[in-house]
Enzyme design. Sequence first.
Site, PDB file in Angstrom:
ATOM      1  N   TYR A  39       0.863  -1.298  -0.054  1.00 29.52           N
ATOM      2  CA  TYR A  39      -0.096   0.039   0.124  1.00 29.52           C
ATOM      3  C   TYR A  39       0.948   1.194   0.169  1.00 29.52           C
ATOM      4  CZ  TYR A  39      -3.246   3.466   1.973  1.00 29.52           C
ATOM      5  OH  TYR A  39      -3.891   4.649   2.061  1.00 29.52           O
ATOM      6  N   ASP A  54       9.527   3.206  -1.546  1.00 34.31           N
ATOM      7  CA  ASP A  54       8.223   3.820  -0.601  1.00 34.31           C
ATOM      8  C   ASP A  54       8.942   3.397   1.079  1.00 34.31           C
ATOM      9  OD1 ASP A  54       4.762   3.559  -0.142  1.00 34.31           O
ATOM     10  OD2 ASP A  54       6.625   4.843   0.794  1.00 34.31           O
ATOM     11  N   LYS A 108       5.648   9.615   8.353  1.00 33.35           N
ATOM     12  CA  LYS A 108       5.473   9.223   9.749  1.00 33.35           C
ATOM     13  C   LYS A 108       6.725   9.459  10.484  1.00 33.35           C
ATOM     14  CE  LYS A 108       3.193   5.015   7.775  1.00 33.35           C
ATOM     15  NZ  LYS A 108       1.746   5.150   8.487  1.00 33.35           N
TER      16      LYS A 108
HETATM   17  P1  KE4 Z   1      -0.443   8.648   4.461  1.00 36.74           P
HETATM   18  O1  KE4 Z   1      -1.057   9.145   3.003  1.00 36.74           O
HETATM   19  O2  KE4 Z   1      -1.450   7.764   5.377  1.00 36.74           O
HETATM   20  O3  KE4 Z   1       0.492   9.418   5.281  1.00 36.74           O
HETATM   21  O4  KE4 Z   1       0.606   7.490   4.088  1.00 36.74           O
HETATM   22  C1  KE4 Z   1       0.192   6.609   3.014  1.00 36.74           C
HETATM   23  C2  KE4 Z   1       1.205   5.312   2.969  1.00 36.74           C
HETATM   24  C3  KE4 Z   1       2.422   5.401   2.112  1.00 36.74           C
HETATM   25  N1  KE4 Z   1       3.202   4.446   1.917  1.00 36.74           N
HETATM   26  C4  KE4 Z   1       3.250   3.233   2.940  1.00 36.74           C
HETATM   27  C5  KE4 Z   1       4.501   2.437   2.920  1.00 36.74           C
HETATM   28  C6  KE4 Z   1       2.418   3.322   4.042  1.00 36.74           C
HETATM   29  O5  KE4 Z   1       2.411   2.503   5.051  1.00 36.74           O
HETATM   30  C7  KE4 Z   1       1.343   4.446   4.115  1.00 36.74           C
HETATM   31  C8  KE4 Z   1       0.165   4.537   5.154  1.00 36.74           C
HETATM   32  N2  KE4 Z   1       0.357   3.628   6.127  1.00 36.74           N
HETATM   33  C9  KE4 Z   1      -1.095   3.191   6.950  1.00 36.74           C
HETATM   34  C10 KE4 Z   1      -0.609   2.062   7.758  1.00 36.74           C
HETATM   35  N3  KE4 Z   1      -1.041   0.971   7.129  1.00 36.74           N
HETATM   36  C11 KE4 Z   1      -1.485   4.670   7.405  1.00 36.74           C
HETATM   37  C12 KE4 Z   1      -2.760   4.198   8.552  1.00 36.74           C
HETATM   38  C13 KE4 Z   1      -4.003   4.829   7.842  1.00 36.74           C
HETATM   39  O6  KE4 Z   1      -4.365   4.263   6.696  1.00 36.74           O
HETATM   40  O7  KE4 Z   1      -4.635   5.111   8.756  1.00 36.74           O
END
Ligand code: KE4
Length: 428
Positions: free
Chosen positions: A142, A237, A265
């Site tokens: 993801y 990523d 993060k």
């Molecule tokens: P955000 O747009 O949520 O800040 O980041 C997206 C993203 C991009 N790349 C990786 C590898 C990620 O894990 C994420 C977001 N991670 C999720 C956790 N599985 C965020 C939690 C959520 O969606 O509420």
Amino acid sequence: MSRNQELFERAKKFIPGGVNSPVRAFGSVGGTPRFIARALGARVWDADGREFIDYVGSWGPAILGHAHPAVIEAVHDAAVGGLSFGAPTEGEVELAERLCSLLPSLEQVRLVSSGTEATMSAIRLARGFTARDAIVKFEGCYHGHSDSLLVKAGSGLLTFGTPSSGGVPADFTRHTLVLEYNNVEQLEQTFARLGDTIACVIVEPFAGNMNLVKPTPEFVQALRAVTEKHGSVLIYDEVMTGFRVDLACAQGLHGVRPDLTTLGKVIGGGMPMAAFGGRADIMACIAPLGPVYQAGTLSGNPVAVAAGLATLALIAEPGFHARLSRQTARLCSGLTQAAADAGVAACADSVGGMFGLYFRAGVPQRFSEMQQCDAQSFRRFFHAMLDQGIYLAPSAFEAGFVSIAHDDALIDATVAAAKKAFALVAAG
Ligand code: KE4
């Protein structure tokens, strides 16, 4: 009715599903989400005042533990000087310098406000730089919710993806190929046939969104080799793995120099901060220098930058990641032993400060193996741990996160709770 239930009912009136991000709704584990009232160190307290040892850690940012005094002070000192200006600031220069000094592959970096923005921009940049449309991602990975990444695998090899979300036109995903993580043969076949049309490969260098799944050394090597050979951009990523698995990130552990990296993060320490960066010749294509447009009102926000700088300073202290890795490995060996003692088919694995707990006999190496996990047992385990004050990720397909504040006593208390929880699972 508990405050959590009351708040959840109220929330559902004005917020779709009562949450601002789907995984928070406890959809895959059932029950009422805990509304967090405050957090400190390795602990959170919910709206009913109940205390939990936290292994979500805001999905990665809380690597120092919550509300670290140095980070709070930095945020306060920045905030009193103004929250946002829409103009360059010294702090952004400092953060860009710090990121580029920590990651040799980062020759230039652009700050944004979320991981989704970072990966969406990196893909647009790779397409602009190569003048190619096709992109490759991997099933189970993801990268945020931009349209061309909300894709499920096509029906067969070399077939482009179809939308995995409502509202995404088929046109928006017809350039996205979805391959199997750790499948070197499929990757090489795909590039042999289509390599010169592929703008980029985007990969989680340690997958964390199908739970933790580690890449094989052969897969790591093949990703760099095929993209190098065909002039495709390799995007690591590292939104989740960045400064979480090691100070040198996943790319440092792999000994790989990706062409672009996305971060998030940890670099914001809990504030809205993410970034994309890499080779200077590629970054030269981004506006205002080049034709690839990208922008953001709150990009490089001074308060978020202050939190990020304070966090990066503390995690760069000697021995930080060695200790974080030790604590996380201690947790995983305790969980694995507790499952074995209870006769439950479950195990745990970790890299740096992130871990996976799998309700299957062995550690999975690909999405199809993750799908064999016993979701029902996980659900029972999750609630048995929650009832004992241990807050795990509310999904069998999410990695967990340890902070430097998770000391031996908290890890041992978690393992003790797991012994009871596995016994309940074994009892059926
Ligand atoms: P955000 O747009 O949520 O800040 O980041 C997206 C993203 C991009 N790349 C990786 C590898 C990620 O894990 C994420 C977001 N991670 C999720 C956790 N599985 C965020 C939690 C959520 O969606 O509420």
